[in-house]
Motif scaffolding. Structure first.
Motif, short mmCIF file in Angstrom:
data_model
loop_
_atom_site.label_atom_id
_atom_site.label_comp_id
_atom_site.label_asym_id
_atom_site.label_seq_id
_atom_site.Cartn_x
_atom_site.Cartn_y
_atom_site.Cartn_z
N ASP A 1 -2.52 1.29 -1.91
CA ASP A 1 -1.36 0.43 -1.68
C ASP A 1 -0.92 -0.17 -2.93
O ASP A 1 -1.52 -1.01 -3.55
CB ASP A 1 -1.24 -0.31 -0.40
N ASN A 2 0.51 0.09 -3.34
CA ASN A 2 1.12 -0.57 -4.32
C ASN A 2 2.40 -1.79 -4.18
O ASN A 2 3.13 -1.65 -4.91
CB ASN A 2 1.57 0.54 -5.28
N GLY A 3 1.93 -2.40 -3.00
CA GLY A 3 3.07 -3.47 -2.74
C GLY A 3 3.83 -2.93 -1.63
O GLY A 3 5.02 -3.64 -1.35
N SER A 4 3.53 -2.10 -0.66
CA SER A 4 4.22 -1.75 0.43
C SER A 4 4.61 -3.24 1.14
O SER A 4 3.75 -4.12 1.59
CB SER A 4 3.28 -0.85 1.16
N THR A 5 5.65 -3.06 1.87
CA THR A 5 6.20 -4.27 2.94
C THR A 5 6.46 -3.37 4.26
O THR A 5 6.88 -4.13 5.16
CB THR A 5 7.39 -4.53 2.34
N PRO B 1 -0.39 0.16 4.48
CA PRO B 1 -1.73 0.07 4.43
C PRO B 1 -2.77 -0.13 5.79
O PRO B 1 -3.58 0.70 6.18
CB PRO B 1 -1.76 -1.34 3.75
N VAL C 1 -8.71 2.34 2.31
CA VAL C 1 -7.08 1.80 1.80
C VAL C 1 -7.74 0.61 0.68
O VAL C 1 -8.69 -0.17 1.10
CB VAL C 1 -6.39 1.09 2.67
N ASN D 1 -6.10 -2.05 -2.64
CA ASN D 1 -4.89 -2.73 -2.91
C ASN D 1 -4.72 -2.62 -4.57
O ASN D 1 -5.81 -3.00 -5.31
CB ASN D 1 -4.93 -4.09 -2.56
N CYS D 2 -3.68 -2.27 -5.05
CA CYS D 2 -3.42 -2.28 -6.46
C CYS D 2 -2.34 -3.20 -6.59
O CYS D 2 -1.01 -2.89 -6.42
CB CYS D 2 -2.88 -0.77 -7.08
N GLU D 3 -2.64 -4.40 -7.13
CA GLU D 3 -1.51 -5.28 -7.36
C GLU D 3 -0.46 -5.21 -8.74
O GLU D 3 0.42 -5.49 -8.75
CB GLU D 3 -2.12 -6.72 -7.80
N ARG E 1 1.60 -3.02 -10.60
CA ARG E 1 2.99 -2.04 -10.04
C ARG E 1 3.01 -0.74 -11.06
O ARG E 1 3.05 -1.29 -12.31
CB ARG E 1 4.39 -2.86 -9.83
N ALA F 1 -1.59 2.93 -9.75
CA ALA F 1 -2.12 3.19 -8.73
C ALA F 1 -3.04 4.38 -8.50
O ALA F 1 -4.17 4.27 -7.98
CB ALA F 1 -1.01 3.55 -7.60
#
Length: 219
Positions: free
Chosen positions: A36-40, A44, A54, A56-58, A60, A65
């Motif tokens: 996940d690269n910042g999904s809203t 995830p 899953v 997390n890749c902070e 961007r 990713a």
């Protein structure tokens, strides 16, 4: 559940609509690693609920990713696939089988559009030009720089890939060619994606992607 042969790395940014279809079509022996690269949009949680690993890749960026997924993977062979349902995971075996059999070190899926709107002409033109530049730079004859690809994990890590944006797939090919890898491609269906591309969905995004890849070729 068969033993895991391949970890499938899926860079993800707001792909809630596409993930159920993508994760529901994994071939036997393939484990999904959704990055996940910042999904809203809850991507995830959806991925985890469907059984994917899953992370997390902070940082961007598409390359960021992809590389985070590569570092987190456990299987000897890894594959990459966009999470937007533009490529069918059921066809992944076309890309992974030659690597698992030791016939090639890097295998790419050459996209074949299934409809006129699946691959806009300006993106096909840009891809053809990049393929021409790759051939001139490396001698490797590819017709597509597609997002479906597979290789051995440790070998990919040893390439020391540096790009963390759109140039990551191209850098993979260039460094693999410089290292003497056997590189090939096989045809896979290219479907109309779910939603708009985060990389090339706008003229500005497409221009940035080409610029990223041009920088890679000029190094």
């Amino acid at each position: 559940m068969p033993s895991v042969q391949v970890d499938l790395i899926l860079p993800c940014l707001n792909e809630a609509a596409a993930l159920p279809w993508v994760l529901g079509r994994l071939p036997a022996g393939v484990r999904a690693v959704v990055v996940d690269n910042g999904s809203t949009d809850g991507s995830p949680e959806i991925a985890a609920g469907l059984g994917a690993t899953v992370i997390n890749c902070e940082v961007r960026g598409y390359g960021a990713a992809c590389h985070a997924g590569l570092e987190a993977a456990k299987a000897d062979v890894v594959a990459f696939l966009d999470a937007d349902a533009s490529l069918d995971p059921q066809q992944l075996v076309r890309v992974t089988a030659p690597v698992l059999a030791g016939r090639v070190e890097l295998m790419l899926g050459r996209r074949k559009p299934v409809s006129r709107g699946a691959w806009p002409w300006h993106l096909r033109l840009a891809n053809a030009e990049l393929s021409r530049r790759i051939r001139r730079r490396t001698g490797v004859r590819l017709r597509d720089l597609g997002p479906m690809r597979a290789a051995h994990r440790e070998a990919l890590l040893a390439l020391n890939l540096q790009d963390r944006r759109s140039g990551y797939p191209l850098e993979t090919v260039v460094r693999a060619a410089d290292a003497g890898w056997r590189i090939s491609e096989v045809e896979v269906d290219y479907l109309p994606r779910s939603g708009r591309s985060k990389v090339t969905g706008t003229p500005l995004g497409a221009a940035r992607a080409v610029l990223d890849m041009t920088k890679v070729l000029s190094r």
